[in-house]
Enzyme design. Structure first.
Site, PDB file in Angstrom:
ATOM      1  N   THR A 154     -16.991  17.432  -1.486  1.00 48.27           N
ATOM      2  CA  THR A 154     -17.675  16.861  -0.331  1.00 48.27           C
ATOM      3  C   THR A 154     -16.956  17.251   0.950  1.00 48.27           C
ATOM      4  OG1 THR A 154     -16.329  14.851  -0.341  1.00 48.27           O
ATOM      5  CG2 THR A 154     -18.327  14.817  -1.677  1.00 48.27           C
ATOM      6  N   GLY A 155     -17.660  17.179   2.043  1.00 47.00           N
ATOM      7  CA  GLY A 155     -17.093  17.268   3.384  1.00 47.00           C
ATOM      8  C   GLY A 155     -16.085  18.367   3.604  1.00 47.00           C
ATOM      9  N   LYS A 188      -9.528   4.443 -15.540  1.00 52.41           N
ATOM     10  CA  LYS A 188      -9.973   3.613 -16.660  1.00 52.41           C
ATOM     11  C   LYS A 188     -10.383   4.479 -17.842  1.00 52.41           C
ATOM     12  CE  LYS A 188     -13.292   0.106 -18.100  1.00 52.41           C
ATOM     13  NZ  LYS A 188     -14.215  -0.967 -17.695  1.00 52.41           N
ATOM     14  N   ARG A 248      20.800 -21.694  14.087  1.00 53.68           N
ATOM     15  CA  ARG A 248      21.678 -21.441  12.953  1.00 53.68           C
ATOM     16  C   ARG A 248      21.419 -20.042  12.405  1.00 53.68           C
ATOM     17  NH1 ARG A 248      20.755 -25.158   7.798  1.00 53.68           N
ATOM     18  NH2 ARG A 248      19.245 -23.526   7.333  1.00 53.68           N
ATOM     19  N   PHE A 289      26.730 -25.558  11.849  1.00 54.19           N
ATOM     20  CA  PHE A 289      27.565 -26.578  12.483  1.00 54.19           C
ATOM     21  C   PHE A 289      28.813 -26.876  11.654  1.00 54.19           C
ATOM     22  CE2 PHE A 289      24.287 -29.396  10.323  1.00 54.19           C
ATOM     23  CZ  PHE A 289      25.133 -29.926   9.355  1.00 54.19           C
ATOM     24  N   HIS A 345      31.204  -4.456   1.228  1.00 49.41           N
ATOM     25  CA  HIS A 345      30.499  -5.418   0.368  1.00 49.41           C
ATOM     26  C   HIS A 345      29.530  -6.279   1.165  1.00 49.41           C
ATOM     27  CE1 HIS A 345      32.930  -4.069  -2.882  1.00 49.41           C
ATOM     28  NE2 HIS A 345      34.054  -4.528  -2.361  1.00 49.41           N
ATOM     29  N   GLY A 387      37.291   2.950   2.548  1.00 46.34           N
ATOM     30  CA  GLY A 387      36.150   3.062   1.646  1.00 46.34           C
ATOM     31  C   GLY A 387      34.931   2.293   2.105  1.00 46.34           C
ATOM     32  N   LYS A 414     -21.544   8.537  -0.369  1.00 43.99           N
ATOM     33  CA  LYS A 414     -21.793   9.896  -0.852  1.00 43.99           C
ATOM     34  C   LYS A 414     -21.464  10.047  -2.341  1.00 43.99           C
ATOM     35  CE  LYS A 414     -17.526  11.121   1.618  1.00 43.99           C
ATOM     36  NZ  LYS A 414     -17.010  11.907   2.751  1.00 43.99           N
TER      37      LYS A 414
END
Length: 525
Positions: free
Chosen positions: A38-39, A141, A521, A474, A277, A306, A70
């Site tokens: 198509t197209g 499918k 916080r 806090f 870390h 490192g 289409k």
């Protein structure tokens, strides 16, 4: 389902991405297949001198509604879904003049790219593909008989299979799985766009999709499997970065690099963040990256070994040489000069990532973490404090220099694992306490770090002497603040909100230090 190779006698090709199109079509024709198209795909095939049948000629039904309809016709979907091993299916197909279609090659309208380009609502909606997903899902499918291709990267293996007489069931099943993953990701992107359009950041059904960029050697530990996925976001970072040199990044490298780069984005001036870390172990801003590096490294030179280094400016030769003087796993920056790259090239194992831009810390998004049986989702912590939003709660107000350091320290604390305590002086960290169960322990550990760093630098006093201190949440009791005062802190920034705020404020006043509340916080677990 037959285990023997299945040839392709008729193929439907409708692709927006024309990569590999002609090679696939030539191979199909060479092995006797008729091509429906198509197209733009049909036009590209004809211009290359290849024989192609328009879908409208095959079905006898014209494209209508500006091409929106289409392929949504029985002659197409019946040809894809009809089972060749069921006589009843074959009889019905013959009765209605439906020819079998053995291969479907479709890649979808570029919806994700259209959204990423900033296009308007109408353009985005027009780039929601309807026929494409229907074709893909139908072919997937019926993969017992039909090949489905959704990515030009899949064409080569199918071309090779055609030369061997056809595709195997195992190959078609793998392609079917990839097809459903593609349509799921496509629908996820569309659902996410609609959620944004209606301002629903955390919708009732949250669809998450990612494209695997790399299979990693292992996860946090060698017995764990891992992979790196990109979610299609344009946010600059590890998923969009170009790796200039060095071996592949590990799971932990990627996690730490992300933490470092997001942290360094918090600062306006030239800044350096060193992460180990997933926690910052040194942060500083200064007039130059080299000066910022020296200050950040001084905070904890032992942990920096490192580590991961993030910068928010183009990496220059001087800074590159200083960073390369110690063992560093990863350097991430928006860019690097040729001289800097040449210096780092001598360190073969060092990874250099260039992102092209910095992430905006004020921009939100959704952060996701898995839990047993589900996952947690929250908006990104894009909260940022400003001087006008702070409340002085002690008799003494911070000096101008203290206020600048308080804001700096609190921004660092946002990226330190809770409980987080950050000492800072002169726009550089002086001690960081991370991830402790008790806030007072974090305050003490950070002070110990500051004292050790001072001894390593040959200084007479701990780095925390005359510093300010930030707490991500806090102080539940005055003991954490008292530990900070003992370490030499002269001003404190914290969210406030404890039932014992009065006790904590009184302790600050007795020591003659300044304290401000943020009302915000920054827990980071």
């Amino acid at each position: 389902m037959t285990q023997t190779p299945v040839p392709v006698r008729r193929a439907l090709i409708s692709v927006s991405d024309k990569a590999g199109l002609l090679d696939l079509a030539r191979a199909l024709i060479a092995h006797g297949a008729e091509i429906l198209s198509t197209g733009g795909s049909a036009r590209a095939l004809r211009e290359a001198g290849l024989k192609v049948t328009e879908v409208s000629d095959h079905t006898g039904f014209p494209e209508i509604l500006d091409g929106r309809v289409k392929t949504l016709v029985p002659q197409i979907h019946g040809g894809i879904l009809g089972r060749r091993d069921l006589p009843a299916h074959l009889a019905q197909m013959d009765e209605h003049g439906i020819a079998p279609i053995d291969l479907v090659a479709v890649n979808l309208y570029p919806f994700e790219a259209t959204v990423a380009s900033g296009a308007g609502e109408e353009d985005c909606i027009e780039n929601i593909d309807i026929g494409g997903p229907a074709l893909i899902r139908a072919a997937a499918k019926n993969h017992g008989h039909v090949v489905v291709l959704t990515d030009p990267a899949q064409y080569g293996a199918v071309i090779d299979a055609l030369a061997q007489g056809g595709t195997t069931l195992a190959a078609r099943r793998a392609l079917a799985g990839a097809a459903y993953a593609r349509t799921a990701a496509y629908d996820s992107a569309i659902a996410a766009w609609f959620a944004v359009q209606r301002g629903d950041v955390l919708p009732e059904r949250l669809a998450v999709a990612g494209l695997r960029r790399e299979s990693l050697r292992y996860g946090e530990n060698p017995h764990q499997q891992a992979a790196f996925y990109a979610d299609g976001s344009s946010r600059p970072g590890v998923a969009t970065a170009r790796q200039v040199q060095g071996k592949s990044l590990s799971y932990n490298n990627l996690n730490d690099t992300d933490a470092a780069f997001e942290a360094v984005a918090e600062f306006d001036g030239p800044a350096v963040v060193i992460v180990k870390h997933a926690n910052p172990c040194g942060v500083a801003t200064a007039d130059t990256l080299s000066a910022a590096w020296d200050l950040a490294l001084r905070c904890d030179p032992v942990s920096a070994f490192g580590g991961i280094v993030a910068l928010n400016r183009t990496l220059d030769a001087d800074a590159a040489a200083r960073i390369a003087a110690i063992f560093t796993e990863v350097i991430v920056a928006p860019d690097a000069t040729e001289e800097a790259q040449a210096i780092l090239a001598k360190k073969k194992n060092l990874r250099l990532l260039l992102t092209g831009a910095m992430p905006d810390p004020s921009v939100g998004g959704v952060a996701i973490r898995s839990v047993a049986g589900g996952f947690l989702a929250q908006t990104r912590d894009n909260g940022r404090i400003v001087p006008a939003g702070l409340k002085v709660v002690t008799r003494r107000a911070p000096t101008e220099a203290e206020m600048a350091d308080l804001i700096f320290a609190f921004r660092v604390g946002k990226h330190v694992k809770s409980n987080a305590i950050v000492y800072a002086k002169g726009q550089a960290t002086a001690g960081i306490g991370a991830g402790q169960m008790s806030r007072v322990d974090s305050a003490r550990i950070a002070a110990i770090k500051g004292a050790e760093a001072a001894r390593a630098a040959g200084l007479d006093q701990p780095l925390t002497t005359g510093s300010v201190v930030a707490s991500d949440a806090f102080f539940p009791f005055a003991d954490g603040l008292e530990a900070a005062i003992a370490a030499g802190a002269t001003a404190v920034i914290q969210p406030g909100g404890s039932i014992r705020d009065d006790e904590v404020i009184a302790a600050a006043d007795r020591a003659g230090i300044a304290m401000v509340f943020t009302g915000m916080r920054h827990f980071r677990h």
